[in-house]
Design an enzyme around this catalytic site. Structure first.
Site, short mmCIF file in Angstrom:
data_model
loop_
_atom_site.label_atom_id
_atom_site.label_comp_id
_atom_site.label_asym_id
_atom_site.label_seq_id
_atom_site.Cartn_x
_atom_site.Cartn_y
_atom_site.Cartn_z
N TRP A 114 4.56 14.18 34.50
CA TRP A 114 5.69 15.36 33.97
C TRP A 114 5.24 16.53 33.65
O TRP A 114 6.19 17.66 33.33
CB TRP A 114 6.79 14.77 33.33
CG TRP A 114 6.16 13.90 32.24
CD1 TRP A 114 6.09 14.39 31.02
CD2 TRP A 114 5.97 12.52 32.36
NE1 TRP A 114 5.48 13.42 30.19
CE2 TRP A 114 5.40 12.08 30.81
CE3 TRP A 114 5.71 11.33 33.25
CZ2 TRP A 114 5.07 10.98 30.62
CZ3 TRP A 114 5.51 10.21 32.88
CH2 TRP A 114 4.99 9.73 31.53
N GLU B 92 11.40 12.03 29.62
CA GLU B 92 12.01 11.88 28.12
C GLU B 92 13.07 10.80 28.12
O GLU B 92 12.81 9.96 27.12
CB GLU B 92 12.66 13.19 27.65
CG GLU B 92 11.53 14.22 27.26
CD GLU B 92 10.64 13.86 26.37
OE1 GLU B 92 10.65 12.90 25.51
OE2 GLU B 92 9.53 14.64 26.36
N GLN C 47 11.99 4.20 24.23
CA GLN C 47 11.80 2.64 23.99
C GLN C 47 10.82 2.17 24.78
O GLN C 47 10.66 1.18 25.01
CB GLN C 47 13.17 2.03 24.06
CG GLN C 47 14.01 2.39 23.36
CD GLN C 47 13.86 2.06 21.92
OE1 GLN C 47 13.22 1.18 21.39
NE2 GLN C 47 14.52 3.05 21.08
N TYR D 100 16.97 -1.23 28.94
CA TYR D 100 17.91 -0.36 28.52
C TYR D 100 18.72 0.62 29.45
O TYR D 100 18.37 1.58 29.48
CB TYR D 100 17.14 0.57 27.51
CG TYR D 100 16.55 -0.04 26.21
CD1 TYR D 100 17.24 -0.38 25.10
CD2 TYR D 100 15.45 -0.42 26.44
CE1 TYR D 100 16.46 -1.22 24.04
CE2 TYR D 100 14.52 -1.16 25.32
CZ TYR D 100 15.39 -1.56 24.13
OH TYR D 100 14.67 -1.98 23.17
N TYR E 234 16.80 14.94 20.03
CA TYR E 234 15.38 14.87 20.43
C TYR E 234 15.29 15.32 21.86
O TYR E 234 14.20 16.44 22.07
CB TYR E 234 14.63 13.56 19.94
CG TYR E 234 13.30 13.15 21.03
CD1 TYR E 234 12.04 14.05 20.28
CD2 TYR E 234 13.16 12.97 22.15
CE1 TYR E 234 10.73 14.01 21.01
CE2 TYR E 234 12.11 12.67 22.76
CZ TYR E 234 10.94 13.43 22.17
OH TYR E 234 9.61 13.41 22.97
N ASP F 179 11.00 12.89 16.89
CA ASP F 179 11.22 11.60 17.40
C ASP F 179 10.43 10.68 16.08
O ASP F 179 9.83 11.21 15.20
CB ASP F 179 10.63 11.09 18.72
CG ASP F 179 9.36 11.32 18.97
OD1 ASP F 179 8.57 12.06 17.92
OD2 ASP F 179 8.77 11.12 19.95
N CYS G 175 -2.42 9.78 15.23
CA CYS G 175 -1.62 9.46 13.78
C CYS G 175 -0.62 8.41 14.46
O CYS G 175 0.67 8.51 14.32
CB CYS G 175 -0.74 10.72 13.60
SG CYS G 175 0.01 10.53 11.93
N CYS H 203 -3.68 17.00 5.15
CA CYS H 203 -2.85 15.86 5.20
C CYS H 203 -2.73 15.24 3.79
O CYS H 203 -3.85 14.75 3.20
CB CYS H 203 -3.47 14.73 6.06
SG CYS H 203 -2.18 13.36 6.11
N SER I 298 16.05 -5.44 21.77
CA SER I 298 16.21 -4.75 20.46
C SER I 298 16.76 -5.88 19.41
O SER I 298 15.91 -5.94 18.41
CB SER I 298 16.59 -3.68 20.63
OG SER I 298 18.00 -3.54 20.79
#
Length: 348
Positions: free
Chosen positions: A20, A33, A38, A78, A116, A134, A188, A204, A298
């Protein structure tokens, strides 16, 4: 060097090769997106490619049926995401003449589009200087600035939003947002962050104080509710009894084999036989268990067993219930683990 300069230099050397990102098509960014909510990037890639081959533009998607859309979404879970995406592209066609809005506030008014997603589309497709915050971004900035606030609370999210806007460049906000996405996905990371290879390690505070493993602060997740279910593989003349789930709720509109919730696991056979009679008006002998799956959502977990059932009598079927054979050429969108069973039986 500034935070944004260090981050972007790293990104231009290490950006992930994602389908994408081939162009700045707002529709394709939107699809990616929504799929990535999830769901892991590696799992999304193949779904995205198939989706774009079938629905290359929002106009093509807008003309598709919900059942076909759900079928192409099969396995991503979902499913409300797919329904909202379909409703959203139809709204773009009806209200905006098929042209995707180019500012985040208008984009956010589309079904299923939150802050988001609107920020990601507006910044990447249209170079709008707007954050796309996010879990990755909340985690990164919590560590960078040693934030001790719960990241599920609005006050902490507002603090992170302010910090992101402070450091976001004016000339390439989309690249900045995508750089944060990649940093959160590859360096991260939630557990055991790879601080030694982080382009922002020298900035950081969490790393300097050696508290990066304790950040961000978030509440402890509750264990999903365990629900025991029994499903009947009711066979009549080479066809299986199936039903469409209600239009609202979990897995809305998806197809499944007749299923009953069990109050006591040991009563599976009796409960299933009774459920077939009371809910479907069908009588069948319940035989051995053919399949068993644990499927986690979930907030709940299904422990579901599928039993071979031989039909011997029944009344007229209710709306949304039908007999299905493996020779039919129009595959149905299946609910959760029912898809695995349908595949095994040659029904999907």
């Amino acid at each position: 060097m500034t935070l944004s300069t260090q981050l972007l230099n790293w990104y231009y050397e290490n950006a992930r090769d994602l389908p994408w990102r081939k162009d700045k098509d707002a529709y394709k960014i939107w699809v990616s997106e929504i799929m990535l909510q999830q769901t892991r990037v590696e799992a999304v890639k193949d779904y995205y490619q198939r989706w774009i081959e079938r629905f290359p533009t929002l106009e093509v998607l807008a003309e598709a049926s919900e059942q076909e859309v759900l079928k192409y979404w099969q396995g991503l879970g979902y499913y409300t995401r797919a329904r909202n995406l379909l409703a959203g592209v139809r709204e773009v066609c009806a209200t905006y003449g098929g042209e995707m809005p180019n500012d985040e506030r208008t984009i956010q008014r589309l079904p299923g589009v939150g802050e988001y997603t609107a920020g990601a589309i507006a910044s990447i497709a249209y170079d709008r200087r707007t954050p796309a915050i996010d879990g990755n971004v909340l985690r990164i900035f919590s560590r960078l600035f040693c934030l001790d606030g719960d990241i599920t609370k609005q006050a902490t999210k507002r603090e992170v939003d302010h910090l992101v806007r402070q450091h976001m460049p004016y000339n390439c906000p989309g690249d900045f947002n995508q750089a944060l996405m990649d940093l959160g996905a590859t360096v991260c990371i939630p557990r055991n962050p790879r601080c030694q290879m982080c382009p922002l390690a020298n900035l950081c505070e969490g790393y300097a104080r050696e508290v990066q493993d304790t950040l961000p602060v978030r509440p402890v997740k509750k264990e999903p509710l365990l629900i025991h279910l029994a499903a009947g593989l009711v066979l009549r003349d080479g066809q299986y009894l199936v039903r469409r789930r209600p239009e609202r709720g979990l897995l809305a509109g998806m197809w499944e084999f007749p299923t009953v919730e069990l109050t006591e696991k040991r009563f599976a056979v009796e409960s299933l036989k009774e459920g077939l009679q009371n809910e479907f008006g069908q009588e069948a002998t319940v035989g051995k268990r053919e399949f068993h799956y644990i499927h986690t959502f979930s907030h709940r977990k299904w422990d579901i067993s599928f039993y071979h059932c031989q039909w011997f009598a029944g009344s007229e079927l209710l709306e949304g219930v039908r007999w299905l054979s493996s020779t039919e050429g129009n595959p149905l969108p299946w609910a959760g683990p029912h898809h695995k069973v349908a595949l095994a039986l040659g029904l999907a």
